[in-house]
Motif scaffolding. Structure first.
Motif, PDB file in Angstrom:
ATOM      1  N   GLY A   1       0.785  -1.226   0.000  1.00 47.19           N
ATOM      2  CA  GLY A   1       0.000   0.000   0.000  1.00 47.19           C
ATOM      3  C   GLY A   1       0.815   1.273   0.000  1.00 47.19           C
ATOM      4  O   GLY A   1       0.344   2.326  -0.432  1.00 47.19           O
ATOM      5  N   ALA A   2       2.061   1.175   0.489  1.00 39.51           N
ATOM      6  CA  ALA A   2       2.925   2.357   0.529  1.00 39.51           C
ATOM      7  C   ALA A   2       3.777   2.505  -0.725  1.00 39.51           C
ATOM      8  O   ALA A   2       4.612   3.399  -0.807  1.00 39.51           O
ATOM      9  CB  ALA A   2       3.826   2.305   1.755  1.00 39.51           C
ATOM     10  N   THR A   3       3.570   1.623  -1.704  1.00 40.43           N
ATOM     11  CA  THR A   3       4.256   1.768  -2.991  1.00 40.43           C
ATOM     12  C   THR A   3       3.445   2.716  -3.877  1.00 40.43           C
ATOM     13  O   THR A   3       2.336   3.135  -3.528  1.00 40.43           O
ATOM     14  CB  THR A   3       4.430   0.410  -3.688  1.00 40.43           C
ATOM     15  OG1 THR A   3       3.145  -0.160  -3.984  1.00 40.43           O
ATOM     16  CG2 THR A   3       5.197  -0.559  -2.786  1.00 40.43           C
TER      17      THR A   3
ATOM     18  N   ILE B   1       5.643   3.477   8.937  1.00 35.53           N
ATOM     19  CA  ILE B   1       6.818   2.709   9.351  1.00 35.53           C
ATOM     20  C   ILE B   1       7.987   2.946   8.396  1.00 35.53           C
ATOM     21  O   ILE B   1       9.140   3.084   8.824  1.00 35.53           O
ATOM     22  CB  ILE B   1       6.456   1.210   9.456  1.00 35.53           C
ATOM     23  CG1 ILE B   1       5.550   0.990  10.685  1.00 35.53           C
ATOM     24  CG2 ILE B   1       7.706   0.340   9.545  1.00 35.53           C
ATOM     25  CD1 ILE B   1       4.864  -0.353  10.703  1.00 35.53           C
ATOM     26  N   LEU B   2       7.699   3.015   7.104  1.00 40.77           N
ATOM     27  CA  LEU B   2       8.748   3.323   6.136  1.00 40.77           C
ATOM     28  C   LEU B   2       9.366   4.682   6.443  1.00 40.77           C
ATOM     29  O   LEU B   2      10.601   4.841   6.418  1.00 40.77           O
ATOM     30  CB  LEU B   2       8.180   3.300   4.718  1.00 40.77           C
ATOM     31  CG  LEU B   2       9.129   3.715   3.596  1.00 40.77           C
ATOM     32  CD1 LEU B   2      10.378   2.842   3.553  1.00 40.77           C
ATOM     33  CD2 LEU B   2       8.395   3.677   2.244  1.00 40.77           C
ATOM     34  N   ASP B   3       8.530   5.662   6.756  1.00 42.64           N
ATOM     35  CA  ASP B   3       9.048   6.993   7.091  1.00 42.64           C
ATOM     36  C   ASP B   3       9.919   6.949   8.350  1.00 42.64           C
ATOM     37  O   ASP B   3      10.928   7.665   8.439  1.00 42.64           O
ATOM     38  CB  ASP B   3       7.902   7.979   7.290  1.00 42.64           C
ATOM     39  CG  ASP B   3       7.246   8.395   5.985  1.00 42.64           C
ATOM     40  OD1 ASP B   3       7.875   8.215   4.923  1.00 42.64           O
ATOM     41  OD2 ASP B   3       6.103   8.904   6.032  1.00 42.64           O
TER      42      ASP B   3
ATOM     43  N   TRP C   1      19.488  -0.677   7.454  1.00 41.31           N
ATOM     44  CA  TRP C   1      18.175  -1.286   7.236  1.00 41.31           C
ATOM     45  C   TRP C   1      17.839  -1.354   5.747  1.00 41.31           C
ATOM     46  O   TRP C   1      18.340  -0.589   4.932  1.00 41.31           O
ATOM     47  CB  TRP C   1      17.083  -0.487   7.960  1.00 41.31           C
ATOM     48  CG  TRP C   1      16.883   0.903   7.421  1.00 41.31           C
ATOM     49  CD1 TRP C   1      17.531   2.041   7.810  1.00 41.31           C
ATOM     50  CD2 TRP C   1      15.989   1.305   6.363  1.00 41.31           C
ATOM     51  NE1 TRP C   1      17.099   3.126   7.074  1.00 41.31           N
ATOM     52  CE2 TRP C   1      16.151   2.709   6.183  1.00 41.31           C
ATOM     53  CE3 TRP C   1      15.076   0.630   5.557  1.00 41.31           C
ATOM     54  CZ2 TRP C   1      15.434   3.433   5.242  1.00 41.31           C
ATOM     55  CZ3 TRP C   1      14.365   1.348   4.600  1.00 41.31           C
ATOM     56  CH2 TRP C   1      14.541   2.726   4.462  1.00 41.31           C
ATOM     57  N   THR C   2      16.944  -2.274   5.442  1.00 42.20           N
ATOM     58  CA  THR C   2      16.354  -2.387   4.104  1.00 42.20           C
ATOM     59  C   THR C   2      14.915  -2.824   4.275  1.00 42.20           C
ATOM     60  O   THR C   2      14.609  -3.651   5.145  1.00 42.20           O
ATOM     61  CB  THR C   2      17.096  -3.437   3.249  1.00 42.20           C
ATOM     62  OG1 THR C   2      18.439  -3.015   3.029  1.00 42.20           O
ATOM     63  CG2 THR C   2      16.409  -3.627   1.901  1.00 42.20           C
ATOM     64  N   MET C   3      14.020  -2.280   3.459  1.00 41.07           N
ATOM     65  CA  MET C   3      12.632  -2.749   3.439  1.00 41.07           C
ATOM     66  C   MET C   3      12.315  -3.296   2.062  1.00 41.07           C
ATOM     67  O   MET C   3      12.627  -2.660   1.049  1.00 41.07           O
ATOM     68  CB  MET C   3      11.660  -1.624   3.784  1.00 41.07           C
ATOM     69  CG  MET C   3      10.189  -2.073   3.768  1.00 41.07           C
ATOM     70  SD  MET C   3       8.997  -0.735   4.146  1.00 41.07           S
ATOM     71  CE  MET C   3       9.242  -0.560   5.913  1.00 41.07           C
TER      72      MET C   3
END
Length: 213
Positions: free
Chosen positions: A112-114, A142-144, A155-157
């Motif tokens: 959803g955050a893409t 969370i990405l922010d 880190w990597t997501m």
């Protein structure tokens, strides 16, 4: 032998990640909510332990004892608050920086955050399912949080395509940065891309997306 600790090790994605990690020769610890002796369909070669992503002190201790720590824990999908998972990541970001954690940090993100090709977040498109909107909102936040984390945190997501489902890894896959290269990915392909990134880092302090080719 490198060590990897996986939160959410019994979930659809987490179980595929631990399976792939074992196959590649990692020493794997799987973290689960319940009694580790009662894990259904345990992966051979995985040491299961009890833990919760909301227990920040325990997360820090586990991170200090491993080379790689993976968070494969989705937000609530039953209508309850997603705030606990956001708060958990906020505390982890702060605690890891304060504790000098040097483990590689790998977060399973949300589609959803893409973005769509026109730059709109997928969660903000008219056809995005309302039931998944809270979780999508939470992983955008969370990405922010990770993007704003201390530069010392490695880190990597990795986010999935708009649709992810159980299934074996495909022979190849496609990657994107903000826009998915395809509409679907299997959990097996996701795990393959995750371990490829952990074996050969190419997206440090960044989010990327995987799709079946």
């Amino acid at each position: 032998m490198s060590t990897i600790t996986v939160y959410g090790a019994t979930g659809m994605v987490g179980s595929e990640i631990v399976t792939e990690a074992v196959a590649r020769g990692y020493q794997v610890t799987g973290v689960t909510h319940g009694n580790p002796d009662h894990v259904k369909n345990p992966v051979a070669g995985v040491s299961y332990v009890t833990g919760d992503i909301t227990d920040t002190g325990d997360v820090v201790e586990k991170a200090k004892g491993t080379d790689i720590i993976v968070f494969s824990v989705p937000g609530a999908r039953d209508g309850s608050s997603v705030q606990p998972i956001i708060d958990a990541h906020a505390r982890i970001v702060a605690a890891f920086a304060g504790a000098g954690v040097t483990a590689r940090i790998f977060i399973v993100g949300g589609a959803g955050a893409t973005q769509t090709p026109d730059g709109t977040l997928l969660k903000d498109t008219p056809d995005f399912p309302a039931a998944y909107k809270p979780e999508a909102e939470s992983f955008a936040q969370i990405l922010d949080l990770w993007r704003g984390s201390a530069k010392s945190l490695d880190w990597t997501m990795l986010a999935p395509s708009p649709e992810i489902a159980p299934g074996a890894a495909t022979a190849s896959y496609a990657l994107g940065d903000d826009v998915a290269a395809g509409g679907f990915v299997t959990a097996g392909t996701f795990a393959k891309a995750a371990l490829d990134e952990l074996d050969t880092p190419a997206h440090r302090r960044a989010r990327f997306i995987v799709s079946n080719a």
